[in-house]
Design a protein around this motif. Structure first.
Motif, PDB file in Angstrom:
ATOM      1  N   LEU A  62      61.321  78.231  56.963  1.00  0.00           N
ATOM      2  CA  LEU A  62      62.554  77.913  57.668  1.00  0.00           C
ATOM      3  C   LEU A  62      63.698  77.807  56.675  1.00  0.00           C
ATOM      4  CD1 LEU A  62      61.205  74.882  59.765  1.00  0.00           C
ATOM      5  CD2 LEU A  62      61.464  77.216  60.597  1.00  0.00           C
ATOM      6  N   SER A  63      64.893  78.204  57.105  1.00  0.00           N
ATOM      7  CA  SER A  63      66.075  77.993  56.286  1.00  0.00           C
ATOM      8  C   SER A  63      67.003  77.009  56.975  1.00  0.00           C
ATOM      9  CB  SER A  63      66.824  79.309  56.041  1.00  0.00           C
ATOM     10  OG  SER A  63      67.449  79.769  57.230  1.00  0.00           O
ATOM     11  N   THR A  64      67.483  76.034  56.204  1.00  0.00           N
ATOM     12  CA  THR A  64      68.546  75.148  56.671  1.00  0.00           C
ATOM     13  C   THR A  64      69.836  75.615  55.998  1.00  0.00           C
ATOM     14  OG1 THR A  64      68.465  73.507  54.875  1.00  0.00           O
ATOM     15  CG2 THR A  64      66.836  73.293  56.655  1.00  0.00           C
ATOM     16  N   GLY A  65      70.890  74.859  56.131  1.00  0.00           N
ATOM     17  CA  GLY A  65      72.129  75.247  55.475  1.00  0.00           C
ATOM     18  C   GLY A  65      72.080  75.133  53.971  1.00  0.00           C
ATOM     19  N   SER A  66      71.112  74.364  53.450  1.00  0.00           N
ATOM     20  CA  SER A  66      71.092  74.112  52.013  1.00  0.00           C
ATOM     21  C   SER A  66      69.716  74.292  51.374  1.00  0.00           C
ATOM     22  CB  SER A  66      71.573  72.680  51.728  1.00  0.00           C
ATOM     23  OG  SER A  66      70.784  71.741  52.453  1.00  0.00           O
ATOM     24  N   SER A  67      68.720  74.729  52.160  1.00  0.00           N
ATOM     25  CA  SER A  67      67.377  74.821  51.594  1.00  0.00           C
ATOM     26  C   SER A  67      66.532  75.833  52.351  1.00  0.00           C
ATOM     27  CB  SER A  67      66.687  73.446  51.631  1.00  0.00           C
ATOM     28  OG  SER A  67      66.514  73.018  52.974  1.00  0.00           O
ATOM     29  N   VAL A  68      65.386  76.171  51.720  1.00  0.00           N
ATOM     30  CA  VAL A  68      64.332  76.953  52.358  1.00  0.00           C
ATOM     31  C   VAL A  68      63.047  76.163  52.211  1.00  0.00           C
ATOM     32  CG1 VAL A  68      62.985  79.085  52.305  1.00  0.00           C
ATOM     33  CG2 VAL A  68      65.442  79.166  51.895  1.00  0.00           C
ATOM     34  N   VAL A  69      62.285  76.026  53.304  1.00  0.00           N
ATOM     35  CA  VAL A  69      61.060  75.244  53.237  1.00  0.00           C
ATOM     36  C   VAL A  69      59.893  76.057  53.798  1.00  0.00           C
ATOM     37  CG1 VAL A  69      62.188  72.996  53.338  1.00  0.00           C
ATOM     38  CG2 VAL A  69      61.568  74.152  55.470  1.00  0.00           C
ATOM     39  N   ARG A  70      58.718  75.811  53.238  1.00  0.00           N
ATOM     40  CA  ARG A  70      57.471  76.385  53.758  1.00  0.00           C
ATOM     41  C   ARG A  70      56.712  75.261  54.438  1.00  0.00           C
ATOM     42  NH1 ARG A  70      51.966  78.054  51.513  1.00  0.00           N
ATOM     43  NH2 ARG A  70      52.406  76.651  49.775  1.00  0.00           N
ATOM     44  N   CYS A  71      56.354  75.469  55.705  1.00  0.00           N
ATOM     45  CA  CYS A  71      55.762  74.401  56.506  1.00  0.00           C
ATOM     46  C   CYS A  71      54.383  74.789  57.028  1.00  0.00           C
ATOM     47  CB  CYS A  71      56.657  74.068  57.703  1.00  0.00           C
ATOM     48  SG  CYS A  71      58.327  73.534  57.270  1.00  0.00           S
ATOM     49  N   LEU A  72      53.571  73.771  57.279  1.00  0.00           N
ATOM     50  CA  LEU A  72      52.254  73.949  57.882  1.00  0.00           C
ATOM     51  C   LEU A  72      52.203  73.120  59.162  1.00  0.00           C
ATOM     52  CD1 LEU A  72      49.355  75.104  57.621  1.00  0.00           C
ATOM     53  CD2 LEU A  72      48.745  72.989  56.420  1.00  0.00           C
ATOM     54  N   TYR A  73      51.783  73.743  60.251  1.00  0.00           N
ATOM     55  CA  TYR A  73      51.693  73.056  61.537  1.00  0.00           C
ATOM     56  C   TYR A  73      50.307  72.455  61.695  1.00  0.00           C
ATOM     57  CZ  TYR A  73      52.050  72.393  66.621  1.00  0.00           C
ATOM     58  OH  TYR A  73      52.073  71.875  67.896  1.00  0.00           O
ATOM     59  N   ASP A  74      50.249  71.154  61.968  1.00  0.00           N
ATOM     60  CA  ASP A  74      48.958  70.484  62.107  1.00  0.00           C
ATOM     61  C   ASP A  74      48.586  70.232  63.568  1.00  0.00           C
ATOM     62  OD1 ASP A  74      50.584  68.396  62.919  1.00  0.00           O
ATOM     63  OD2 ASP A  74      50.109  67.069  61.237  1.00  0.00           O
ATOM     64  N   GLY A  75      49.316  70.877  64.476  1.00  0.00           N
ATOM     65  CA  GLY A  75      49.066  70.681  65.899  1.00  0.00           C
ATOM     66  C   GLY A  75      50.000  69.667  66.528  1.00  0.00           C
ATOM     67  N   THR A  76      50.627  68.858  65.675  1.00  0.00           N
ATOM     68  CA  THR A  76      51.571  67.834  66.163  1.00  0.00           C
ATOM     69  C   THR A  76      52.919  67.970  65.471  1.00  0.00           C
ATOM     70  OG1 THR A  76      49.737  66.307  66.558  1.00  0.00           O
ATOM     71  CG2 THR A  76      51.950  65.373  66.483  1.00  0.00           C
ATOM     72  N   LEU A  77      52.872  68.052  64.135  1.00  0.00           N
ATOM     73  CA  LEU A  77      54.082  68.121  63.328  1.00  0.00           C
ATOM     74  C   LEU A  77      54.077  69.355  62.444  1.00  0.00           C
ATOM     75  CD1 LEU A  77      54.213  64.431  62.017  1.00  0.00           C
ATOM     76  CD2 LEU A  77      55.643  65.390  63.825  1.00  0.00           C
ATOM     77  N   LEU A  78      55.260  69.759  62.031  1.00  0.00           N
ATOM     78  CA  LEU A  78      55.404  70.705  60.929  1.00  0.00           C
ATOM     79  C   LEU A  78      55.583  69.896  59.658  1.00  0.00           C
ATOM     80  CD1 LEU A  78      57.834  73.366  62.471  1.00  0.00           C
ATOM     81  CD2 LEU A  78      55.543  73.841  61.582  1.00  0.00           C
ATOM     82  N   ARG A  79      54.721  70.098  58.690  1.00  0.00           N
ATOM     83  CA  ARG A  79      54.790  69.361  57.431  1.00  0.00           C
ATOM     84  C   ARG A  79      55.326  70.280  56.335  1.00  0.00           C
ATOM     85  NH1 ARG A  79      50.623  68.385  55.090  1.00  0.00           N
ATOM     86  NH2 ARG A  79      49.047  69.495  56.322  1.00  0.00           N
ATOM     87  N   VAL A  80      56.334  69.825  55.596  1.00  0.00           N
ATOM     88  CA  VAL A  80      56.901  70.611  54.506  1.00  0.00           C
ATOM     89  C   VAL A  80      55.912  70.641  53.345  1.00  0.00           C
ATOM     90  CG1 VAL A  80      58.750  70.756  52.800  1.00  0.00           C
ATOM     91  CG2 VAL A  80      59.282  70.136  55.167  1.00  0.00           C
ATOM     92  N   VAL A  81      55.504  71.854  52.970  1.00  0.00           N
ATOM     93  CA  VAL A  81      54.568  72.046  51.861  1.00  0.00           C
ATOM     94  C   VAL A  81      55.327  72.373  50.578  1.00  0.00           C
ATOM     95  CG1 VAL A  81      52.624  73.433  51.021  1.00  0.00           C
ATOM     96  CG2 VAL A  81      52.765  72.824  53.445  1.00  0.00           C
ATOM     97  N   ASP A  82      56.336  73.237  50.683  1.00  0.00           N
ATOM     98  CA  ASP A  82      57.165  73.608  49.526  1.00  0.00           C
ATOM     99  C   ASP A  82      58.631  73.554  49.936  1.00  0.00           C
ATOM    100  OD1 ASP A  82      55.122  74.245  47.578  1.00  0.00           O
ATOM    101  OD2 ASP A  82      54.678  75.998  48.811  1.00  0.00           O
ATOM    102  N   TYR A  83      59.460  73.143  48.982  1.00  0.00           N
ATOM    103  CA  TYR A  83      60.886  72.945  49.250  1.00  0.00           C
ATOM    104  C   TYR A  83      61.700  73.627  48.164  1.00  0.00           C
ATOM    105  CZ  TYR A  83      65.296  70.385  49.954  1.00  0.00           C
ATOM    106  OH  TYR A  83      66.614  70.054  50.170  1.00  0.00           O
ATOM    107  N   TYR A  84      62.681  74.446  48.561  1.00  0.00           N
ATOM    108  CA  TYR A  84      63.525  75.169  47.609  1.00  0.00           C
ATOM    109  C   TYR A  84      64.995  74.941  47.957  1.00  0.00           C
ATOM    110  CZ  TYR A  84      59.101  77.632  46.953  1.00  0.00           C
ATOM    111  OH  TYR A  84      57.782  77.930  46.727  1.00  0.00           O
ATOM    112  N   ILE A  85      65.781  74.562  46.965  1.00  0.00           N
ATOM    113  CA  ILE A  85      67.221  74.392  47.178  1.00  0.00           C
ATOM    114  C   ILE A  85      67.882  75.762  47.106  1.00  0.00           C
ATOM    115  CG2 ILE A  85      69.344  73.369  46.291  1.00  0.00           C
ATOM    116  CD1 ILE A  85      67.650  71.092  45.153  1.00  0.00           C
ATOM    117  N   LEU A  86      68.428  76.220  48.212  1.00  0.00           N
ATOM    118  CA  LEU A  86      69.097  77.516  48.279  1.00  0.00           C
ATOM    119  C   LEU A  86      69.979  77.525  49.522  1.00  0.00           C
ATOM    120  CD1 LEU A  86      69.297  80.304  46.881  1.00  0.00           C
ATOM    121  CD2 LEU A  86      67.554  81.111  48.486  1.00  0.00           C
ATOM    122  N   SER A  87      71.261  77.758  49.328  1.00  0.00           N
ATOM    123  CA  SER A  87      72.197  77.718  50.450  1.00  0.00           C
ATOM    124  C   SER A  87      72.559  79.125  50.915  1.00  0.00           C
ATOM    125  CB  SER A  87      73.468  76.963  50.049  1.00  0.00           C
ATOM    126  OG  SER A  87      74.120  77.627  48.975  1.00  0.00           O
TER     127      SER A  87
END
Length: 231
Positions: A62-87
């Motif tokens: 996923l990209s936000t306005g200021s970052s890119v994140v890699r997430c894993l879905y556990d059936g309930t939540l998306l958990r951020v596994v990796d976080y990168y600062i990039l706008s």
């Protein structure tokens, strides 16, 4: 409104809204569920999620306005596994070798290779431009489409790029207004590349002949996306 839609390996359709919402949609049974993201600040969530990608290991990028994140879905939540600062992210794609490529509002691409957690910058244009669209091709390369620039073809093994030179007549026929502002590129099953633009409608590029043509008959000159049907 919806900003991005992707389907994961389990058939879950993920949709993002301009607000902080991410929805998981299933067809059987028919459900729509808003999913929270664990590991992102409320500020980043409120920026919205303009771009999404499901990689070959079923992680959701996923990209936000200021970052890119890699997430894993556990059936309930998306958990951020990796976080990168990039706008200013404009596109996220995965090459055949598994490398994640990210384009943003600069002349530089950023990559994350499999097994690493570093973000590697690679300048692909000189001077001012921005890169709205990356297209992984069936032949393993990546087509790069940038503002008012020639198309580039990247060899993902060597990371080298080469220009795709379009004849002046074809360019004049395709770019009728303003400048070349690509939005989305798509490759069909015949290997033809379709490029949606701002103000210049839809352009078809045929690699076999190295010819480009403007596609007539479309009422709107702004093309945001396209898909190929089963026919």
């Amino acid at each position: 409104s919806v900003s991005a839609v992707v389907v994961d390996k389990h058939g879950v359709l993920w949709a993002s809204a301009p607000t902080k919402c991410i929805y998981a949609i299933t067809l059987s049974p028919a459900t729509v569920k808003q999913v929270d993201i664990q590991g992102l600040s409320e500020i980043e969530k409120n920026q919205g999620f303009a771009h999404m990608l499901v990689d070959r290991d079923n992680y959701l990028w996923l990209s936000t306005g200021s970052s890119v994140v890699r997430c894993l879905y556990d059936g309930t939540l998306l958990r951020v596994v990796d976080y990168y600062i990039l706008s200013g992210v404009m596109d996220i794609q995965q090459a055949n070798d598994g490398t994640i490529w990210i384009a943003n509002f600069t002349n530089t691409l950023y990559s994350v290779t499999p097994g690493e957690k570093m973000l590697h910058p690679r300048q692909v244009y000189n001077g001012y431009t921005f890169i709205p669209s990356l297209l992984p091709l069936h032949n393993g390369g990546i087509l790069i489409a940038a503002f008012n620039q020639k198309l580039l073809l990247m060899n993902t093994a060597s990371k080298k790029t080469s220009e795709i030179t379009i004849s002046p007549d074809d360019r004049k026929a395709c770019i009728r207004r303003s400048a070349f502002i690509p939005v989305k590129a798509f490759e069909d099953t015949k290997g033809q590349v379709w490029i949606g633009t701002v103000s210049n409608g839809l352009i078809k590029y045929t690699p076999k002949t190295n010819r480009s043509e403007h596609v007539a008959g479309i009422s709107c000159s702004d093309i945001s996306s396209m898909e190929e049907d089963n026919q």
